[in-house]
Write a protein that holds these residues in place. Sequence first.
Motif, PDB file in Angstrom:
ATOM      1  N   GLU A 143       0.825  -1.204   0.000  1.00 41.96           N
ATOM      2  CA  GLU A 143       0.000   0.000   0.000  1.00 41.96           C
ATOM      3  C   GLU A 143       0.860   1.255   0.000  1.00 41.96           C
ATOM      4  O   GLU A 143       1.940   1.296   0.605  1.00 41.96           O
ATOM      5  N   ASP A 144       0.376   2.281  -0.682  1.00 44.96           N
ATOM      6  CA  ASP A 144       1.087   3.556  -0.712  1.00 44.96           C
ATOM      7  C   ASP A 144       1.268   4.088   0.705  1.00 44.96           C
ATOM      8  O   ASP A 144       0.315   4.131   1.493  1.00 44.96           O
ATOM      9  N   GLY A 145       2.472   4.481   1.023  1.00 49.63           N
ATOM     10  CA  GLY A 145       2.760   5.059   2.335  1.00 49.63           C
ATOM     11  C   GLY A 145       3.031   4.051   3.425  1.00 49.63           C
ATOM     12  O   GLY A 145       3.433   4.437   4.531  1.00 49.63           O
ATOM     13  N   ALA A 146       2.834   2.752   3.155  1.00 52.90           N
ATOM     14  CA  ALA A 146       3.008   1.751   4.207  1.00 52.90           C
ATOM     15  C   ALA A 146       4.443   1.648   4.708  1.00 52.90           C
ATOM     16  O   ALA A 146       4.675   1.593   5.926  1.00 52.90           O
ATOM     17  N   PRO A 147       5.459   1.599   3.828  1.00 53.92           N
ATOM     18  CA  PRO A 147       6.828   1.517   4.353  1.00 53.92           C
ATOM     19  C   PRO A 147       7.185   2.686   5.267  1.00 53.92           C
ATOM     20  O   PRO A 147       7.794   2.498   6.329  1.00 53.92           O
ATOM     21  N   GLU A 148       6.785   3.878   4.856  1.00 49.72           N
ATOM     22  CA  GLU A 148       7.074   5.053   5.677  1.00 49.72           C
ATOM     23  C   GLU A 148       6.335   4.985   7.018  1.00 49.72           C
ATOM     24  O   GLU A 148       6.882   5.377   8.065  1.00 49.72           O
ATOM     25  N   ALA A 149       5.099   4.467   6.982  1.00 50.08           N
ATOM     26  CA  ALA A 149       4.321   4.354   8.215  1.00 50.08           C
ATOM     27  C   ALA A 149       4.946   3.350   9.177  1.00 50.08           C
ATOM     28  O   ALA A 149       4.940   3.555  10.399  1.00 50.08           O
ATOM     29  N   VAL A 150       5.496   2.272   8.643  1.00 52.12           N
ATOM     30  CA  VAL A 150       6.133   1.261   9.486  1.00 52.12           C
ATOM     31  C   VAL A 150       7.342   1.854  10.210  1.00 52.12           C
ATOM     32  O   VAL A 150       7.488   1.706  11.435  1.00 52.12           O
ATOM     33  N   VAL A 151       8.216   2.501   9.464  1.00 52.38           N
ATOM     34  CA  VAL A 151       9.396   3.094  10.098  1.00 52.38           C
ATOM     35  C   VAL A 151       8.981   4.184  11.092  1.00 52.38           C
ATOM     36  O   VAL A 151       9.526   4.275  12.199  1.00 52.38           O
ATOM     37  N   GLY A 152       7.988   4.971  10.718  1.00 50.27           N
ATOM     38  CA  GLY A 152       7.514   5.999  11.632  1.00 50.27           C
ATOM     39  C   GLY A 152       6.970   5.431  12.923  1.00 50.27           C
ATOM     40  O   GLY A 152       7.221   5.977  14.012  1.00 50.27           O
ATOM     41  N   ALA A 191       7.801   2.512  14.240  1.00 46.07           N
ATOM     42  CA  ALA A 191       8.925   1.952  14.999  1.00 46.07           C
ATOM     43  C   ALA A 191       9.693   3.047  15.728  1.00 46.07           C
ATOM     44  O   ALA A 191      10.066   2.891  16.896  1.00 46.07           O
ATOM     45  N   VAL A 192       9.927   4.161  15.052  1.00 45.95           N
ATOM     46  CA  VAL A 192      10.629   5.279  15.690  1.00 45.95           C
ATOM     47  C   VAL A 192       9.788   5.862  16.813  1.00 45.95           C
ATOM     48  O   VAL A 192      10.309   6.231  17.881  1.00 45.95           O
ATOM     49  N   GLY A 193       8.477   5.914  16.608  1.00 50.73           N
ATOM     50  CA  GLY A 193       7.604   6.404  17.661  1.00 50.73           C
ATOM     51  C   GLY A 193       7.646   5.534  18.903  1.00 50.73           C
ATOM     52  O   GLY A 193       7.542   6.032  20.035  1.00 50.73           O
ATOM     53  N   GLU A 194       7.812   4.233  18.712  1.00 51.27           N
ATOM     54  CA  GLU A 194       7.864   3.307  19.850  1.00 51.27           C
ATOM     55  C   GLU A 194       9.211   3.335  20.564  1.00 51.27           C
ATOM     56  O   GLU A 194       9.281   3.260  21.786  1.00 51.27           O
ATOM     57  N   PHE A 195      10.289   3.417  19.785  1.00 48.61           N
ATOM     58  CA  PHE A 195      11.619   3.215  20.364  1.00 48.61           C
ATOM     59  C   PHE A 195      12.549   4.424  20.263  1.00 48.61           C
ATOM     60  O   PHE A 195      13.631   4.410  20.849  1.00 48.61           O
ATOM     61  N   GLY A 196      12.177   5.439  19.498  1.00 47.36           N
ATOM     62  CA  GLY A 196      13.012   6.624  19.381  1.00 47.36           C
ATOM     63  C   GLY A 196      14.017   6.569  18.254  1.00 47.36           C
ATOM     64  O   GLY A 196      14.350   7.598  17.651  1.00 47.36           O
ATOM     65  N   HIS A 197      14.517   5.384  17.952  1.00 46.60           N
ATOM     66  CA  HIS A 197      15.517   5.204  16.890  1.00 46.60           C
ATOM     67  C   HIS A 197      15.545   3.730  16.515  1.00 46.60           C
ATOM     68  O   HIS A 197      15.310   2.865  17.355  1.00 46.60           O
ATOM     69  N   VAL A 198      15.815   3.443  15.238  1.00 43.95           N
ATOM     70  CA  VAL A 198      15.960   2.067  14.767  1.00 43.95           C
ATOM     71  C   VAL A 198      17.385   1.893  14.268  1.00 43.95           C
ATOM     72  O   VAL A 198      17.881   2.681  13.459  1.00 43.95           O
ATOM     73  N   ASP A 199      18.075   0.859  14.768  1.00 45.14           N
ATOM     74  CA  ASP A 199      19.466   0.607  14.410  1.00 45.14           C
ATOM     75  C   ASP A 199      19.615  -0.354  13.235  1.00 45.14           C
ATOM     76  O   ASP A 199      20.590  -0.258  12.476  1.00 45.14           O
ATOM     77  N   VAL A 200      18.679  -1.286  13.115  1.00 41.69           N
ATOM     78  CA  VAL A 200      18.802  -2.364  12.134  1.00 41.69           C
ATOM     79  C   VAL A 200      17.487  -2.532  11.394  1.00 41.69           C
ATOM     80  O   VAL A 200      16.411  -2.521  11.997  1.00 41.69           O
ATOM     81  N   LEU A 201      17.584  -2.701  10.071  1.00 42.47           N
ATOM     82  CA  LEU A 201      16.420  -3.009   9.241  1.00 42.47           C
ATOM     83  C   LEU A 201      16.685  -4.308   8.506  1.00 42.47           C
ATOM     84  O   LEU A 201      17.684  -4.436   7.784  1.00 42.47           O
ATOM     85  N   VAL A 202      15.798  -5.295   8.693  1.00 44.82           N
ATOM     86  CA  VAL A 202      15.865  -6.552   7.955  1.00 44.82           C
ATOM     87  C   VAL A 202      14.578  -6.692   7.153  1.00 44.82           C
ATOM     88  O   VAL A 202      13.501  -6.874   7.731  1.00 44.82           O
ATOM     89  N   CYS A 203      14.688  -6.579   5.833  1.00 39.26           N
ATOM     90  CA  CYS A 203      13.514  -6.693   4.951  1.00 39.26           C
ATOM     91  C   CYS A 203      13.340  -8.151   4.554  1.00 39.26           C
ATOM     92  O   CYS A 203      13.866  -8.607   3.526  1.00 39.26           O
ATOM     93  N   ASN A 204      12.601  -8.882   5.353  1.00 38.56           N
ATOM     94  CA  ASN A 204      12.417 -10.310   5.137  1.00 38.56           C
ATOM     95  C   ASN A 204      11.109 -10.651   4.434  1.00 38.56           C
ATOM     96  O   ASN A 204      10.915 -11.776   3.988  1.00 38.56           O
ATOM     97  N   VAL A 256      14.169   1.103   3.216  1.00 40.64           N
ATOM     98  CA  VAL A 256      15.556   1.513   3.381  1.00 40.64           C
ATOM     99  C   VAL A 256      15.658   3.039   3.410  1.00 40.64           C
ATOM    100  O   VAL A 256      16.379   3.621   4.235  1.00 40.64           O
ATOM    101  N   GLN A 257      14.939   3.691   2.518  1.00 39.65           N
ATOM    102  CA  GLN A 257      14.987   5.150   2.472  1.00 39.65           C
ATOM    103  C   GLN A 257      14.511   5.775   3.783  1.00 39.65           C
ATOM    104  O   GLN A 257      15.156   6.689   4.327  1.00 39.65           O
ATOM    105  N   SER A 258      13.396   5.275   4.313  1.00 39.77           N
ATOM    106  CA  SER A 258      12.870   5.819   5.565  1.00 39.77           C
ATOM    107  C   SER A 258      13.773   5.476   6.742  1.00 39.77           C
ATOM    108  O   SER A 258      13.965   6.293   7.655  1.00 39.77           O
ATOM    109  N   PHE A 259      14.328   4.276   6.722  1.00 31.55           N
ATOM    110  CA  PHE A 259      15.255   3.879   7.777  1.00 31.55           C
ATOM    111  C   PHE A 259      16.471   4.794   7.788  1.00 31.55           C
ATOM    112  O   PHE A 259      16.905   5.278   8.845  1.00 31.55           O
ATOM    113  N   ALA A 260      17.043   5.046   6.610  1.00 29.32           N
ATOM    114  CA  ALA A 260      18.222   5.897   6.528  1.00 29.32           C
ATOM    115  C   ALA A 260      17.918   7.321   6.982  1.00 29.32           C
ATOM    116  O   ALA A 260      18.765   7.977   7.612  1.00 29.32           O
TER     117      ALA A 260
END
Length: 268
Positions: free
Chosen positions: A83-92, A94-107, A140-144
Amino acid sequence: MSAPPLMGRVALVTGVSRRQGIGFAIASRLAARGFELFVTHHRPHDEDQPWGGDDLEVLMEELRAQCVDPGQRVVDMGVDLAEDGAPEAVVGQAVGEFGHVDVLVCNHARSGGDGVIGDLTAEMLDAHWAVNARSSILLVQSFAAQHDGRPGGRVVLMTSGQGLGPMPGEVAYAASKAALAGVTMTLADQLADVGITVNTINPGPVDTGYMTPEMMAHVAPMFPFGRMGAPDDPARLIEWLVSDEGQWMTGQVLNTEGGFARWRPPSS
């Protein structure tokens, strides 16, 4: 006993929905290393497959049980990454829950709805591209964008064996996975500037619950060790890549196939 060296880091792992899946094996290993986890799943996809879906609440509790510290958290999110916007929403999220994400595994990956040349449609190709390639690149773009340069920045993508041998009947899947292998070096070059390594894993044939006894009997002789790959086989490599020991590995497409040889005919 001292705390695991990766305690407090946060990993976002997609495609964690089945006990027999590679995603669950990856998340389990990272939980045992002290990572906080943000994991995604898309149950409707599993329910469309012959193997069905697991009880997600039970699955998350099993992950939490593998954490090594009472303060570790496992947060999950159901999402259709096409879905449009879903990857960005996922990273957002995750950041909202933890403040920062160190590792992204696209499985995550789309399975089924594929075909051979002659049967393909634009819709089939677009559906695989949207899930397997487009969403991974956008993740990857949102994670970076949220990474602040601290040590431990890691991206792991998942390809398949399309560059080592044919994948009959899976043209759309092979094309979308080839895109990830092909873009690995380009992503790694750019993200090195912000301290992030990027590697792509081909896990080879792994028994994630889809193999029939007939399939197993056909494929197992193609492995020198006489057995299929297990979910924990690629998970061990990914655990190493995202640890401090993996800091000098980037821009690589790594085949963890146990010597699998597509050209070797099964023993009679």
